[in-house]
Design a protein around this motif. Structure first.
Motif, PDB file in Angstrom:
ATOM      1  N   ARG A   1      -9.949   4.766   5.637  1.00 40.24           N
ATOM      2  CA  ARG A   1      -8.169   5.246   5.612  1.00 40.24           C
ATOM      3  C   ARG A   1      -7.725   4.808   4.396  1.00 40.24           C
ATOM      4  O   ARG A   1      -6.858   5.514   3.916  1.00 40.24           O
ATOM      5  CB  ARG A   1      -7.596   4.843   7.027  1.00 40.24           C
ATOM      6  CG  ARG A   1      -6.436   5.472   7.418  1.00 40.24           C
ATOM      7  CD  ARG A   1      -5.800   4.980   8.391  1.00 40.24           C
ATOM      8  NE  ARG A   1      -5.435   3.572   8.345  1.00 40.24           N
ATOM      9  CZ  ARG A   1      -6.111   2.776   8.856  1.00 40.24           C
ATOM     10  NH1 ARG A   1      -7.032   3.090   9.687  1.00 40.24           N
ATOM     11  NH2 ARG A   1      -5.919   1.609   8.939  1.00 40.24           N
ATOM     12  N   GLU A   2      -7.709   3.446   4.091  1.00 40.13           N
ATOM     13  CA  GLU A   2      -7.101   3.041   2.941  1.00 40.13           C
ATOM     14  C   GLU A   2      -7.462   3.677   1.539  1.00 40.13           C
ATOM     15  O   GLU A   2      -6.641   3.917   0.651  1.00 40.13           O
ATOM     16  CB  GLU A   2      -6.971   1.593   2.799  1.00 40.13           C
ATOM     17  CG  GLU A   2      -6.664   0.853   4.098  1.00 40.13           C
ATOM     18  CD  GLU A   2      -5.138   1.087   4.605  1.00 40.13           C
ATOM     19  OE1 GLU A   2      -4.528   1.984   3.782  1.00 40.13           O
ATOM     20  OE2 GLU A   2      -4.623   0.574   5.492  1.00 40.13           O
ATOM     21  N   ASN A   3      -8.704   3.894   1.582  1.00 36.58           N
ATOM     22  CA  ASN A   3      -9.396   4.720   0.523  1.00 36.58           C
ATOM     23  C   ASN A   3      -9.001   5.780   0.178  1.00 36.58           C
ATOM     24  O   ASN A   3      -9.269   6.432  -1.013  1.00 36.58           O
ATOM     25  CB  ASN A   3     -10.864   4.202   0.216  1.00 36.58           C
ATOM     26  CG  ASN A   3     -11.459   3.060   0.315  1.00 36.58           C
ATOM     27  OD1 ASN A   3     -10.676   2.122  -0.040  1.00 36.58           O
ATOM     28  ND2 ASN A   3     -12.782   2.859   0.569  1.00 36.58           N
TER      29      ASN A   3
ATOM     30  N   ILE B   1      -1.209  -5.344   1.077  1.00 33.20           N
ATOM     31  CA  ILE B   1      -0.669  -5.362   2.269  1.00 33.20           C
ATOM     32  C   ILE B   1      -0.452  -3.949   2.933  1.00 33.20           C
ATOM     33  O   ILE B   1       0.076  -3.072   2.336  1.00 33.20           O
ATOM     34  CB  ILE B   1       0.854  -5.727   2.238  1.00 33.20           C
ATOM     35  CG1 ILE B   1       0.911  -7.345   1.581  1.00 33.20           C
ATOM     36  CG2 ILE B   1       1.616  -5.977   3.655  1.00 33.20           C
ATOM     37  CD1 ILE B   1       2.144  -8.101   1.181  1.00 33.20           C
ATOM     38  N   HIS B   2      -0.910  -3.662   4.319  1.00 30.97           N
ATOM     39  CA  HIS B   2      -1.141  -2.772   4.677  1.00 30.97           C
ATOM     40  C   HIS B   2      -0.527  -2.716   6.533  1.00 30.97           C
ATOM     41  O   HIS B   2      -0.382  -3.691   6.845  1.00 30.97           O
ATOM     42  CB  HIS B   2      -2.476  -2.113   4.752  1.00 30.97           C
ATOM     43  CG  HIS B   2      -2.918  -1.379   3.491  1.00 30.97           C
ATOM     44  ND1 HIS B   2      -2.769  -0.367   2.908  1.00 30.97           N
ATOM     45  CD2 HIS B   2      -3.112  -2.476   2.302  1.00 30.97           C
ATOM     46  CE1 HIS B   2      -3.037  -0.311   1.916  1.00 30.97           C
ATOM     47  NE2 HIS B   2      -3.408  -1.474   1.236  1.00 30.97           N
ATOM     48  N   ALA B   3      -0.653  -1.523   7.064  1.00 34.55           N
ATOM     49  CA  ALA B   3      -0.396  -1.524   8.587  1.00 34.55           C
ATOM     50  C   ALA B   3      -1.437  -0.777   8.867  1.00 34.55           C
ATOM     51  O   ALA B   3      -1.641   0.362   8.398  1.00 34.55           O
ATOM     52  CB  ALA B   3       0.978  -1.307   8.850  1.00 34.55           C
ATOM     53  N   ASP B   4      -1.885  -0.916  10.081  1.00 36.62           N
ATOM     54  CA  ASP B   4      -3.252  -0.327  10.625  1.00 36.62           C
ATOM     55  C   ASP B   4      -2.727   0.654  11.734  1.00 36.62           C
ATOM     56  O   ASP B   4      -1.602   0.930  12.049  1.00 36.62           O
ATOM     57  CB  ASP B   4      -4.029  -1.295  11.583  1.00 36.62           C
ATOM     58  CG  ASP B   4      -5.592  -1.574  11.180  1.00 36.62           C
ATOM     59  OD1 ASP B   4      -5.957  -0.513  10.733  1.00 36.62           O
ATOM     60  OD2 ASP B   4      -6.010  -2.409  11.328  1.00 36.62           O
TER      61      ASP B   4
ATOM     62  N   GLY C   1       0.811  -1.241   0.023  1.00 32.34           N
ATOM     63  CA  GLY C   1      -0.035   0.059   0.152  1.00 32.34           C
ATOM     64  C   GLY C   1       0.643   1.330   0.088  1.00 32.34           C
ATOM     65  O   GLY C   1       2.241   1.250   0.277  1.00 32.34           O
ATOM     66  N   HIS C   2       0.118   2.387  -0.515  1.00 34.90           N
ATOM     67  CA  HIS C   2       0.652   3.628  -0.444  1.00 34.90           C
ATOM     68  C   HIS C   2       2.078   3.930  -1.197  1.00 34.90           C
ATOM     69  O   HIS C   2       2.203   3.152  -2.009  1.00 34.90           O
ATOM     70  CB  HIS C   2       1.195   4.056   1.127  1.00 34.90           C
ATOM     71  CG  HIS C   2       0.007   3.741   1.931  1.00 34.90           C
ATOM     72  ND1 HIS C   2      -1.352   4.324   2.003  1.00 34.90           N
ATOM     73  CD2 HIS C   2      -0.519   2.588   2.771  1.00 34.90           C
ATOM     74  CE1 HIS C   2      -2.400   3.881   2.817  1.00 34.90           C
ATOM     75  NE2 HIS C   2      -1.810   2.702   3.081  1.00 34.90           N
ATOM     76  N   GLY C   3       2.882   4.686  -0.707  1.00 35.13           N
ATOM     77  CA  GLY C   3       4.166   4.927  -1.543  1.00 35.13           C
ATOM     78  C   GLY C   3       4.215   6.206  -1.988  1.00 35.13           C
ATOM     79  O   GLY C   3       3.274   7.163  -2.180  1.00 35.13           O
TER      80      GLY C   3
ATOM     81  N   ARG D   1       7.454   4.210   8.942  1.00 32.15           N
ATOM     82  CA  ARG D   1       6.267   4.681   7.964  1.00 32.15           C
ATOM     83  C   ARG D   1       5.617   3.163   7.269  1.00 32.15           C
ATOM     84  O   ARG D   1       6.624   2.338   6.712  1.00 32.15           O
ATOM     85  CB  ARG D   1       6.569   5.605   6.843  1.00 32.15           C
ATOM     86  CG  ARG D   1       7.344   6.815   7.627  1.00 32.15           C
ATOM     87  CD  ARG D   1       7.524   7.600   6.440  1.00 32.15           C
ATOM     88  NE  ARG D   1       8.519   7.181   5.665  1.00 32.15           N
ATOM     89  CZ  ARG D   1       9.362   7.799   4.792  1.00 32.15           C
ATOM     90  NH1 ARG D   1       9.165   9.335   4.443  1.00 32.15           N
ATOM     91  NH2 ARG D   1      10.476   7.065   3.925  1.00 32.15           N
ATOM     92  N   GLU D   2       4.248   3.322   7.268  1.00 29.38           N
ATOM     93  CA  GLU D   2       3.720   2.028   6.571  1.00 29.38           C
ATOM     94  C   GLU D   2       4.078   1.853   4.939  1.00 29.38           C
ATOM     95  O   GLU D   2       4.356   0.775   4.716  1.00 29.38           O
ATOM     96  CB  GLU D   2       2.267   2.645   6.581  1.00 29.38           C
ATOM     97  CG  GLU D   2       1.419   1.358   5.936  1.00 29.38           C
ATOM     98  CD  GLU D   2      -0.128   1.616   5.887  1.00 29.38           C
ATOM     99  OE1 GLU D   2      -0.751   2.519   6.122  1.00 29.38           O
ATOM    100  OE2 GLU D   2      -0.839   0.735   5.294  1.00 29.38           O
ATOM    101  N   LYS D   3       4.137   2.893   4.460  1.00 25.58           N
ATOM    102  CA  LYS D   3       4.832   2.533   3.079  1.00 25.58           C
ATOM    103  C   LYS D   3       5.908   1.948   2.950  1.00 25.58           C
ATOM    104  O   LYS D   3       6.282   1.242   2.201  1.00 25.58           O
ATOM    105  CB  LYS D   3       4.734   4.013   2.306  1.00 25.58           C
ATOM    106  CG  LYS D   3       5.831   4.988   2.676  1.00 25.58           C
ATOM    107  CD  LYS D   3       6.049   6.143   1.806  1.00 25.58           C
ATOM    108  CE  LYS D   3       6.897   7.036   2.038  1.00 25.58           C
ATOM    109  NZ  LYS D   3       7.275   8.288   1.069  1.00 25.58           N
TER     110      LYS D   3
HETATM  111 ZN   LIG Z   1      -2.654   1.254   4.399  1.00 27.81          ZN
END
Ligand SMILES: [Zn+2]
Length: 440
Positions: A262-264, A228-231, A159-161, A174-176
């Motif tokens: 949040r992810e959207n 794949i993400h982190a909450d 996810g993200h980036g 950081r999640e990304k």
């Molecule tokens: Zn995420």
């Protein structure tokens, strides 16, 4: 807009004429992100401003003129990256600021303004995409499948980036970054299995829109899509992993609904031009294959939970549902894994740890292989060559309060078999001991 030819001194106006009167603005920062396809330049602005963008050749440049704008004093200009070899600024008559991007080669620019969000203020985004001729876009026909069966394709989606860092922990993890590290390790694990071809939706620090992620899965004819993400949650004691599938009709619970929201938001934070949003996808969901896709997604999610549960606490032991836009793929079983809470200090530390990332990746890989044991399409090498399957035995780390018989029950194996495969003479076990779970 398409460019047909590049002549010397040619000039194309991409955006013409100032739209409206704007407040004076300042360019506060300039960032450049580079992906495999496109380069993104982001100007942080103190206020939205009218702009025009055009291309020049000999040498190739992109020029951005901003109305009533100045550059912040001591504005640091970014290093060369992607298509951009240099960034220059200069003042123009009438209070305009000109930003010039020197280029390696001609590109097709696309620009749009983004409103402020939690992470950033006003931004002007200029996406530089390769100039495509029809000859380049046209695909060659795929080679005929080898007689032994085609590869299973697993699209792994960190996810993200880039502009969108995702969630961040107190220590600055950081999640990304962590989801990319886990995704790369997962791809490496899957590479070991003959007949599986992992594909990453991104392999560096750049932004990929939700639509492009789905597009990659569709183009690659994915057999499985794993995001794949982190909450993150304001209560730092929240912990555990969660596995989600798509639901168009509301969420399993409030936590699920919040996670999806949040992810959207990624497209809003990372920045997607309105023209990129695909209206077609809203309708394909009526496709009748959706139920089959959803039940396959749920099985994949269950297999992942079985394996993740051996290396991490689970927030829920059942597959959860919410309206995750990235999972809107009528033709691909798709799951989203929230690996841990980055907002929980001890989970944040674990997520940043290479060993823990490797454990998570291995559990995810094992869960994916478990899913394909029953769901590999018959035309695949994996389905046709059961003897070539790499075995990934379940490793169970004993935690406080567990007994051998409880563990045997959890994995649906007999106590005798569990003891035999771990060469245990008695029922005595200790916390932290690792057991190999025999597979039926
Ligand atoms: Zn995420």
């Amino acid at each position: 807009m398409r460019f047909r030819a590049w002549g010397p001194f040619a000039l194309w106006l991409v955006t013409t004429a100032w739209a409206q009167v704007a407040r004076p603005a300042e360019v506060e920062n300039v960032r450049v992100w580079s992906g495999p396809e496109a380069t993104r330049v982001v100007l942080d602005l103190s206020a939205p401003t009218d702009h025009r963008v055009f291309s020049l050749s000999n040498p190739h440049r992109i020029v951005i003129d901003l109305a009533k704008t100045s550059a912040r004093r001591a504005l640091a200009l970014p290093e060369p990256k992607g298509y951009v070899t240099a960034v220059r600024t200069g003042n123009r008559p009438g209070g305009e600021l000109r930003v010039v991007l020197d280029l390696k080669e001609p590109v097709q620019p696309k620009s749009f303004l983004l409103p402020p969000n939690e992470q950033y203020g006003h931004r002007l985004v200029i996406d530089l995409e390769p100039v495509r001729s029809d000859a380049v876009v046209r695909r060659t026909t795929a080679p005929a499948a080898p007689p032994s069966g085609r590869d299973l394709v697993v699209v792994i989606d960190p996810g993200h980036g880039g502009e969108d860092p995702g969630a961040s922990g107190k220590r600055g993890v950081r999640e990304k970054d962590v989801v990319l590290a886990i995704a790369k390790r997962l791809a490496a694990e899957l590479e070991r299995q003959p007949g599986i071809r992992p594909v990453l939706t991104r392999d560096g620090d750049y932004f990929v829109s939700l639509n492009d992620r789905r597009e990659i899965a569709h183009r690659e004819r994915a057999d499985l899509f794993v995001s794949i993400h982190a909450d993150s949650y304001r209560d730092p004691s929240a912990r555990g992993a969660t596995v989600y599938v798509l639901s168009e009709q509301g969420a399993s619970d409030e936590v699920a609904r919040r996670a999806a929201a949040r992810e959207n938001a990624s497209d809003t934070i990372g920045g997607v031009s309105l023209a990129d949003k695909d209206p077609v996808l809203r309708h394909v969901l009526l496709d009748l294959s959706q139920n089959a896709q959803l039940s396959a997604s749920t099985v994949a999610g269950e297999r992942l939970i079985d394996r993740l549960g051996t290396v991490t606490a689970m927030r829920k032991h059942q597959v959860q549902r919410a309206k995750f836009l990235v999972l809107r793929q009528p033709d691909v079983p798709a799951v989203l894994v929230e690996t841990a809470y980055i907002s929980n200090p001890s989970q944040e530390q674990a997520l940043g740890d290479a060993n823990y990332q490797a454990q998570l990746a291995r559990a995810l890989a094992a869960g994916i292989l478990d899913y394909f044991q029953t769901h590999a399409p018959p035309d695949t090498y994996f389905a046709q060559n059961p003897g070539a399957r790499v075995s990934m035995p379940i490793q169970h780390v004993i935690s406080r309060g567990e007994t051998l018989s409880k563990i045997a029950e959890r994995y649906n194996v007999s106590l005798r078999e569990l003891k035999r495969s771990n060469s245990l003479k008695s029922d005595v076990i200790r916390v932290g001991q690792v057991l190999t779970i025999p597979q039926s």
